[in-house]
Enzyme design. Structure first.
Site, PDB file in Angstrom:
ATOM      1  CD  GLU A 147      -3.001  -0.945   0.083  1.00 52.36           C
ATOM      2  OE1 GLU A 147      -2.595  -0.746  -1.069  1.00 52.36           O
ATOM      3  OE2 GLU A 147      -4.205  -1.061   0.363  1.00 52.36           O
ATOM      4  CB  THR A 199      -5.044   5.672  -3.374  1.00 46.67           C
ATOM      5  OG1 THR A 199      -5.959   4.687  -3.842  1.00 46.67           O
ATOM      6  CG2 THR A 199      -5.174   5.794  -1.867  1.00 46.67           C
TER       7      THR A 199
HETATM    8  N1  HSE Z   1      -8.374   4.453   3.396  1.00 40.71           N
HETATM    9  C1  HSE Z   1      -7.775   4.593   2.098  1.00 40.71           C
HETATM   10  C2  HSE Z   1      -8.202   5.934   1.518  1.00 40.71           C
HETATM   11  C3  HSE Z   1      -8.226   3.480   1.224  1.00 40.71           C
HETATM   12  O1  HSE Z   1      -9.402   6.210   1.544  1.00 40.71           O
HETATM   13  O2  HSE Z   1      -7.349   6.681   1.064  1.00 40.71           O
HETATM   14  C4  HSE Z   1      -7.709   3.524  -0.171  1.00 40.71           C
HETATM   15  O3  HSE Z   1      -8.273   2.441  -0.892  1.00 40.71           O
END
Ligand code: HSE
Length: 326
Positions: A147, A199
């Site tokens: 991530e 993201t």
């Molecule tokens: N919690 C993260 C965001 C998840 O919303 O940026 C990304 O898939």
């Protein structure tokens, strides 16, 4: 220092290699945030899934292949499956590596946990080949490196539900504290408008400070949602699917968002919102028939707006990454 006092990464980990040296896994998509729980709540889905094949190597090396044309980085350190495996093999006391082939079905930038599926699928598969020497919490710790490659920061609200299955609360990532929440038998409808929201970008646009009144409303909703899941109180779940902090900022990146949300709720959905960082939108429904009507509402809206889309009607995956062939 005795063994129990050591940090996980200081432990000596001796593999108990699988005889076949090969495993095929199904790595599911996930919905992070669950509307109000930014970075702390996530849910595993039965559709869509990535397919991954992982082969054991008797040398300290990671090799990545992308099987279906997505321009995934082949440098393991830059790849969301490779980076977690590098962390994992660094904690082994014998020279070990993995050759990974990714069949990507969850489009990158969809908001349905594409990067997490690669990371979680890789570590679960690799752990299987090592004789399951690492507990799930360590797998989440490794997977978060994927991530970080994808979005610049570690977050576990996709990788934890992908590995544990069901709905997970990530109370903290330093130290990792993951709680599995019971998941009611709900139906999930997802629309993925074919635009890409990275993201990294969807995080950068967020305000760094929140008003106390918004924080109070948000933590009321998070607590309400968790209580709703634990008591299978579907009305409480519906009332708690409200986000006053992140959604107002991010929803401007998603054409049709407000209309989708309003019309799906009018059609009978309990509620929903942005899936992860978007652009996908998810809705929860009590009945499959409602989930299918919600899908039609979503399709009609994007047909009219003129944006291509994919839709899914699915359920909550309670087991996470699945070993298909070993
Ligand atoms: N919690 C993260 C965001 C998840 O919303 O940026 C990304 O898939």
């Amino acid at each position: 220092m005795n063994a129990a006092d050591r940090q996980p990464e200081q432990r000596i980990n001796t593999p108990n290699y699988s005889a076949s040296g090969f495993v095929k896994v199904l790595a599911p998509g996930t919905v992070a945030n669950l509307v109000c729980g930014f970075d702390v709540l996530g849910m595993c889905l039965n559709e869509p899934n990535d397919l991954m094949e992982v082969k054991l190597l008797q040398e300290k090396k990671i090799i990545i292949h992308s099987a279906d044309g997505y321009p995934l980085p082949s440098d393991p350190a830059q790849n969301t499956a490779g980076a977690p495996l590098i962390e994992m093999i660094n904690e082994l006391d014998t020279p070990t590596g993995f050759e990974v082939t990714i069949h990507k079905r969850i489009k990158p930038g969809s908001g349905i946990g594409s990067s997490a599926a690669s990371a979680a699928g890789a570590v679960v598969a690799a752990n299987h080949l090592l004789g399951n020497i690492f507990p799930n919490k360590d797998l989440v710790r490794f997977a978060m490196f994927g991530e970080k490659v994808a979005s610049g920061v570690k977050h576990a609200d996709n990788v934890a539900p992908c590995i544990y299955g069901g709905i997970t609360l990530i109370r903290s990532i330093h130290p990792l504290d993951i709680i599995s929440i019971p998941s009611p038998d709900l139906f999930v409808t997802i629309v993925h408008p074919q635009i890409e929201v990275r993201t990294k970008d969807a995080r950068q646009i967020l305000r760094k400070e929140v008003l106390l009144k918004d924080a109070i409303r948000q933590w009321g909703n998070i607590a309400g949602l968790v209580a709703g899941f634990m008591q299978a109180d579907l009305d409480l779940i519906g009332r708690s699917l409200e986000d006053v902090i992140i959604e107002p900022v991010r929803s401007i990146l998603i054409p049709g968002f407000d209309e989708v949300k309003t019309k799906c709720k009018e059609t009978g959905a309990l509620g929903g919102g942005i899936s992860g960082s978007g652009p996908s939108i998810f809705m929860l429904s009590r009945e499959e028939a409602t989930a299918i009507k919600v899908q039609t509402v979503m399709q009609d809206i994007y047909n009219r707006i003129g944006i291509d889309y994919h839709t899914y009607v699915t359920t909550i995956n309670k087991t996470g990454v699945k070993i298909l062939q070993a």
